[in-house]
Write an enzyme that holds these catalytic residues in place. Structure first.
Site, mmCIF file in Angstrom:
data_model
loop_
_atom_site.group_PDB
_atom_site.id
_atom_site.type_symbol
_atom_site.label_atom_id
_atom_site.label_comp_id
_atom_site.label_asym_id
_atom_site.label_seq_id
_atom_site.Cartn_x
_atom_site.Cartn_y
_atom_site.Cartn_z
ATOM 1 N N LYS A 9 -5.833 0.844 -5.941
ATOM 2 C CA LYS A 9 -5.230 -0.301 -5.270
ATOM 3 C C LYS A 9 -5.792 -0.439 -3.850
ATOM 4 O O LYS A 9 -6.097 0.553 -3.195
ATOM 5 C CB LYS A 9 -3.711 -0.104 -5.210
ATOM 6 C CG LYS A 9 -2.951 -1.143 -4.427
ATOM 7 C CD LYS A 9 -1.491 -0.770 -4.331
ATOM 8 C CE LYS A 9 -0.736 -1.755 -3.429
ATOM 9 N NZ LYS A 9 -1.212 -1.709 -2.040
ATOM 10 N N LYS A 14 -9.118 4.745 -1.203
ATOM 11 C CA LYS A 14 -10.229 5.066 -2.092
ATOM 12 C C LYS A 14 -11.569 5.118 -1.351
ATOM 13 O O LYS A 14 -12.431 5.921 -1.693
ATOM 14 C CB LYS A 14 -10.302 4.094 -3.266
ATOM 15 C CG LYS A 14 -10.654 2.685 -2.889
ATOM 16 C CD LYS A 14 -10.536 1.730 -4.057
ATOM 17 C CE LYS A 14 -10.941 0.326 -3.628
ATOM 18 N NZ LYS A 14 -10.332 -0.113 -2.350
ATOM 19 N N LYS A 40 -14.487 -6.823 1.278
ATOM 20 C CA LYS A 40 -14.369 -6.469 2.705
ATOM 21 C C LYS A 40 -15.605 -5.731 3.205
ATOM 22 O O LYS A 40 -15.843 -5.661 4.409
ATOM 23 C CB LYS A 40 -13.135 -5.587 2.940
ATOM 24 C CG LYS A 40 -11.809 -6.247 2.621
ATOM 25 C CD LYS A 40 -10.635 -5.485 3.231
ATOM 26 C CE LYS A 40 -10.607 -4.016 2.862
ATOM 27 N NZ LYS A 40 -10.409 -3.757 1.426
ATOM 28 N N ASP A 127 -6.946 -3.634 -7.717
ATOM 29 C CA ASP A 127 -5.671 -4.348 -7.861
ATOM 30 C C ASP A 127 -5.676 -5.207 -9.123
ATOM 31 O O ASP A 127 -4.695 -5.270 -9.860
ATOM 32 C CB ASP A 127 -5.409 -5.235 -6.639
ATOM 33 C CG ASP A 127 -5.193 -4.414 -5.383
ATOM 34 O OD1 ASP A 127 -6.197 -3.957 -4.816
ATOM 35 O OD2 ASP A 127 -4.031 -4.212 -5.000
#
Length: 256
Positions: A9, A14, A40, A127
């Protein structure tokens, strides 16, 4: 070549786990390629002193077919090779399709044959496992998938969804689930909750990473944890995890 996909998520840590694993594998004398698969584009941030590298999609937009492999892959901390897929312009396009385009660009330039990494780590947002974000699994790029989770409900929910996606593709001969990486947030009954998840999805907890203030301190210094706190509890546990991942991959190969 060992090929691992690290899913989880958003915000679960991570990228911190993936970067620490890259450093652990590098310590073993292995040549490492870390590929960030999050729009990102911050997976490799602390392998470059807090500076973002140019994403593959941005390079391809500017140079198109003239983009060279060295424009897409950059050398970072202690020679770790780094690439960021990037994403579309906000509000335009699909981030999942962007990952596909970036991967195709690497394939077209024979990246894996030329760079010859011993270990490839894909850092993937989990996600929602749509077609693009599932690409490291479904296209045979990764052999083993590890899911980073905590005892928080949304992290567990996301981990369960990721495991279902892995199971669907495993039946087609693609990547297999290597296990869960517990990245502790110190919520109530955390270990018990993640153990229940592991039982439900028929896997195990391969690492129990402690909550460690050294991580925040390393980020403040804009450096990887293995540089600022190489003997921290977190770093020591990641070293064990890296060794375990190599062994599991080798055992899986022998099983085939």
């Amino acid at each position: 070549m060992y090929r691992f996909a690290i899913y989880g998520k958003g915000g679960i840590g991570k990228s911190t786990v993936t970067t620490a694993l890259s450093c652990a594998f590098q310590e073993m004398g292995l040549r490492v390629l870390q590929i960030g698969c999050d729009p990102k584009a911050d997976s490799t941030l602390y392998l470059h002193g807090g500076e973002r590298i140019e994403t593959m999609l941005d390079v391809l937009r500017k140079k198109r077919d003239h983009a060279e492999l060295e424009d897409l892959v950059h050398e970072g901390y202690k020679g770790i090779l780094c690439a960021e897929a990037g994403g579309p312009t906000p509000g335009l396009g699909c981030a999942g399709r962007g990952i596909a385009a970036a991967f195709e660009a690497l394939e077209d330039r024979d990246a894996f044959e030329i760079l010859k990494p011993d270990v490839v780590l894909f850092d993937v947002l989990g996600d929602v496992v749509c077609g693009g974000f599932a690409m490291p699994i479904r296209e045979g790029y990764a052999d083993q998938v590890y899911i980073v989770t905590s005892g928080e409900n949304m992290a567990i929910y996301a981990a369960a969804n990721i495991s279902m996606a892995v199971e669907n593709f495993r039946e087609r001969g693609y990547a297999k689930l290597g296990g869960l990486i517990l990245n502790r947030r110190n919520v109530p009954d955390e270990l018990a909750k993640v153990k229940t998840l592991a039982e439900d999805i028929h896997t195990d907890i391969v690492s129990d990473l402690p909550r460690d203030n050294s991580i925040a301190e390393s980020e403040t210094e804009k450096k990887p944890l293995f540089e600022t706190a190489p003997h921290s509890p977190y770093a020591e546990e990641v070293r064990k995890l890296a060794a375990r991942m190599l062994k599991r991959d080798a055992d899986a190969e022998e099983g085939n």
